[in-house]
Design an enzyme around this catalytic site. Structure first.
Site, PDB file in Angstrom:
ATOM      1  N   GLU A  92       0.812  -1.221   0.000  1.00 48.25           N
ATOM      2  CA  GLU A  92       0.000   0.000   0.000  1.00 48.25           C
ATOM      3  C   GLU A  92       0.842   1.267   0.000  1.00 48.25           C
ATOM      4  OE1 GLU A  92      -0.584  -2.640   1.815  1.00 48.25           O
ATOM      5  OE2 GLU A  92      -2.491  -3.307   0.996  1.00 48.25           O
ATOM      6  N   HIS A 162     -11.976  -6.496   7.797  1.00 45.98           N
ATOM      7  CA  HIS A 162     -12.733  -6.244   6.567  1.00 45.98           C
ATOM      8  C   HIS A 162     -13.940  -5.385   6.866  1.00 45.98           C
ATOM      9  CE1 HIS A 162     -10.444  -9.921   5.684  1.00 45.98           C
ATOM     10  NE2 HIS A 162     -10.457  -9.530   4.430  1.00 45.98           N
TER      11      HIS A 162
END
Lengths: 362, 468
Positions: A92, A162
């Site tokens: 990322e 999540h």
């Protein structure tokens, strides 16, 4: 539940649509064809339009090549080529850092972080580089072409990693914008605005709504302005403020409250940074009550910023303390998700919305 | 033609690493170099003793995988390609037996080595290179002193690294975009940033292009393609890769160049950037100034690899180790690297070995963690200025007179630049609020009003040299 949401989204769409009169949030005009789309398809459409209208724009991130794990990037690589739409290594900080470099050279870089829970390795690049790129250079340079998209929020079974809603971290960073759409039609217009805004934008997409929410979405290229909140339901007794998927929950609380004779004004903030204080302030001065609701943990959540600001500006008009109905101060749990979430009943029971005898502390 | 690092070509590779300037593609290098590259035989070490191999005391090089003819030459497909089998349990050694050699052209005294290969430099370029190295050194000296006198809040010098700064800049084109760390003002100097412009930024006055927002030495110039310095370590590396990709897509005859130190190579952004650069096939030069110290941390506390150069291969990146205090070697290495990067769309890693002669910054006293003798030795014995000056003079291109003329000219210019910068007023208060976004949002407009009210109420709380 899904059908309820579908009905609800179409309902949500009405105030904001072209014939919805009182809203100025749409720039749609003339005859427009609309299509029934879910959230990921609407986002996909926005990305197609963005790449089509600017040849120096790029979409990349983990797994975007085949269409992405949530299908938001379907068809882009085939249509625009692998030089413009591509997979990146699993990193990322590299994705965002690379995106900043591309944007710094005048390109539009629309990067995808697979799930907002994984955005933190990029936090340094976002806070120390992207947010300060223009300011520190004396406006010699900027990376305004950068847009970071990330799915956020509860999904029913996502657990710690999540389900997160990290928007509060980013709202504390001068120099970036934070945008969260509530529905397919909003998402397309807000995403196009975000991509074209000359400032770096973090765009959180409520993943719960990717397939669940279906709405009539105009097929043409349209933009919805940033930093303009929208009153999606007018009322006179209490103001409710939220964003993203939480608005569907709050709408239900409004419906329940209305059965008790309480008239609710529901506001979609849309842009959290910089946020439209004026619309919320005007509403609270009218209603005298405020309830803020978000999935993110209550402590240090963005609701605290809204609460503090409205207290400063509307103190003498307030009839009750500002309520916050939020997620709890725990990591997002799996089995306990239903207990964690700020449900419509928790909202209904909160001090602002309920009559004194039914008050709970949430 | 690109050389891929297949095990079958490892013998060629080892030769090249040992004998030429270090890049793995002789056909490119030879076009520019004075001498043809020698090729020699490679001795393959085969261990006859299975027990010895198990203990892995013998084989040192990565390239020996799959080299033994006594294994079954069976091969298997995995995602990612074919690999040969081996029935022997064998760990790749953590390091090569010998360290990667360091490319240099001049010896310690500035004499050109007899078999050295380098890219020729004209008199004009050589004289500008040397002059700029002197200018950089003097600028650093005078700003450092100004900080000691309390006229500047902060400064960081590049003592000892003048050759890296100037020679790399000289080998690049003005269209190559630079992503610096913070010890590369020489690149700006080469490109034409004036002493006055440096001073303006250091004093944060209204002529500072950065509008007074950052500490001294945080220079930036869009005109000179030099992205503004940020103090965060190695964050510029992935940015440079993105910029390089943009140049490639726009088909520019240019590359991105980014600098960092030995310390910076430990940051996550280093690994992110190199990996991205290789995968994206981005024309970017990663230039590591391995100067031995990250503030007080010596390289032995920074990594356990053979420096930074060996990390390139781990990412599939062509790499070279250079004597960073040798201006000609730096020039040649960067020149060659740039050509390869642009023509082949690939990243290149350059590890320039050098020494940080100065303290980390004016907030540091490095004698607290290293000996003054060590500093002195490097300053004298390996001084990049004196080595290059010897070479320039040996061509008849410089003299003592030229030296003293230059030095007195720079001194005068520097003192004048400081005098003017100090006198120039600060940027207007409204520049605190501009450029946070392209246009100030409502909350900032409100805050500016509040600040102005506060100033009216308590002017004594605020510096009087910031115009309102």
């Amino acid at each position: 539940m899904a059908s309820l949401l579908s009905r609800f989204c179409r309902k949500l769409a009405l105030p904001g649509s072209a014939h919805g009169s009182r809203m100025t949030s749409t720039t749609a005009c003339g005859s427009e064809t609309v299509k029934s789309l879910n959230l990921y398809s609407a986002i996909n459409q926005a990305l197609h339009i963005a790449l089509e209208t600017d040849p120096r724009s790029y979409v990349f991130g983990e797994d975007v090549g085949f269409g992405g794990v949530f299908r938001c990037t379907t068809g882009l690589a085939e249509r625009f080529g692998k030089n413009r739409v591509f997979n990146t290594p699993l990193c990322e900080q590299g994705i965002v850092g690379f995106g900043i470099g591309l944007a710094a050279m005048g390109n539009r870089a629309v990067v995808e972080i697979q799930v907002a829970d994984y955005i933190y390795p990029a936090f340094d690049q976002i806070v120390n580089e992207a947010a300060k790129f223009r300011y520190r250079s004396g406006n010699q340079f900027n990376c305004g072409g950068l847009t970071i998209r990330a799915p956020y929020g509860a999904v029913g079974h996502g657990g710690h990693y999540h389900s997160q809603s990290p928007e509060a971290f980013f709202c504390h960073v001068p120099g970036i914008k934070v945008v969260i759409p509530r529905s397919p039609r909003e998402a397309k217009g807000l995403l196009l605005s975000s991509i074209r805004d000359p400032n770096p934008v973090v765009f959180f997409e409520p993943k719960w709504l990717y397939r669940q929410a279906v709405e009539e979405v105009p097929e043409h290229d349209y933009m919805i302005p940033l930093s303009q909140a929208e009153i999606i339901r007018e009322g006179s007794d209490i103001t409710l403020v939220g964003w993203g998927a939480q608005l569907t929950v709050m709408e239900q609380a409004c419906l329940d409250a209305e059965k008790e004779g309480i008239s609710c004004e529901l506001i979609d903030l849309k842009t959290l940074l910089p946020w439209d204080k004026e619309t919320v302030e005007a509403s609270v001065k009218k209603t005298g009550r405020l309830l803020i609701s978000h999935e993110a943990p209550i402590t240090g959540g963005f609701g605290a910023e809204i609460s503090a600001t409205i207290l400063e500006r509307c103190f003498l008009k307030l009839e009750a303390p500002v309520s916050r109905v939020c997620g709890l101060d725990t990591p997002f749990p799996l089995v306990f998700e239903p207990f964690y979430m700020p449900t419509k009943n928790k909202a209904s029971s909160s001090s602002s919305l309920s009559s004194p005898s039914k008050t709970h502390i949430f | 033609m690109a050389q891929h690092l297949k095990s079958s070509s490892k013998s060629i590779l080892l030769n090249i690493l040992r004998h030429n300037i270090g890049f793995s593609s002789p056909s490119h290098a030879s076009r520019h170099l004075r001498h043809n590259l020698p090729h020699g035989p490679l001795t393959t070490r085969l261990s006859p003793n299975p027990i010895t191999r198990y203990c892995n005391t013998m084989v040192d090089t990565l390239s020996s995988i799959g080299s033994h003819e006594d294994t079954n030459s069976q091969v298997m497909d995995f995602p990612g390609g074919k690999v040969a089998f081996t029935p022997e349990i064998h760990f790749i050694s953590e390091s090569n037996e010998e360290r990667v050699p360091c490319y240099r052209v001049l010896d310690d005294n500035g004499q050109q080595l007899t078999n050295s290969q380098f890219v020729p430099v004209s008199k004009e370029i050589a004289v500008k290179m040397y002059s700029d190295m002197v200018t950089l050194q003097m600028m650093d000296n005078i700003f450092y002193e100004a900080q000691r006198q309390g006229r500047l809040s902060f400064y960081a010098t590049a003592f000892g690294e003048e050759a890296i700064n100037i020679a790399s800049a000289a080998a690049l084109s003005p269209d190559d975009v630079i992503f610096p760390q913070y010890r590369e003002p020489g690149v700006l100097l080469w490109r034409g940033f004036t002493l006055q412009e440096f001073a303006n930024q250091c004093f944060g006055n209204k002529s500072d292009y950065g509008k007074g927002r950052q500490m001294p030495v945080h220079y930036g110039s869009n005109k000179l393609n030099y992205f503004t310095v940020s103090a965060t370590i190695a964050t510029q590396l992935p940015n440079a890769v993105g910029a390089a990709y943009s140049l490639k897509m726009d088909e520019k005859d240019a590359c991105a160049v980014t600098f960092f130190g030995d310390g910076g190579s430990s940051e996550g952004d280093f690994h992110a950037a190199l990996n991205f650069a290789a995968v994206m096939e981005a024309p970017v030069l990663f230039i590591c100034r391995n100067n031995g110290w990250a503030i007080s941390t010596p390289t032995s506390d920074q990594f356990r690899s053979d420096g930074v150069v060996v990390k390139g291969r781990a990412y599939g990146i062509r790499s070279i180790r250079v004597d960073g205090n040798d201006a000609l070697a730096m020039y040649s290495a960067v020149h060659e690297a740039r050509e390869m990067a642009i023509r082949e769309h690939r990243p290149i890693l350059i590890e320039a070995l050098t020494y940080r002669v100065g303290h980390h910054s004016t907030s540091d006293d490095s004698t607290r963690y290293r000996s003054a003798d060590e500093i002195e030795w490097w300053n004298k014995a390996r001084n990049p200025l004196s080595r290059f000056r010897t070479w320039v003079e040996s061509n008849g291109w410089w003299s003592d007179e030229a030296e003293s003329d230059l030095r007195s000219k720079i001194k005068k210019e520097m003192l004048e630049a400081i005098r003017v910068a100090e006198k120039t007023e600060k940027p207007n208060l409204n520049h605190m609020f501009s450029d946070v976004y392209d246009v100030p949002p409502l909350n900032l407009r409100e805050q500016e009003l509040l600040v102005r009210q506060a100033i009216k109420s308590h002017p004594q709380d605020y510096p009087s040299d910031v115009p309102l």
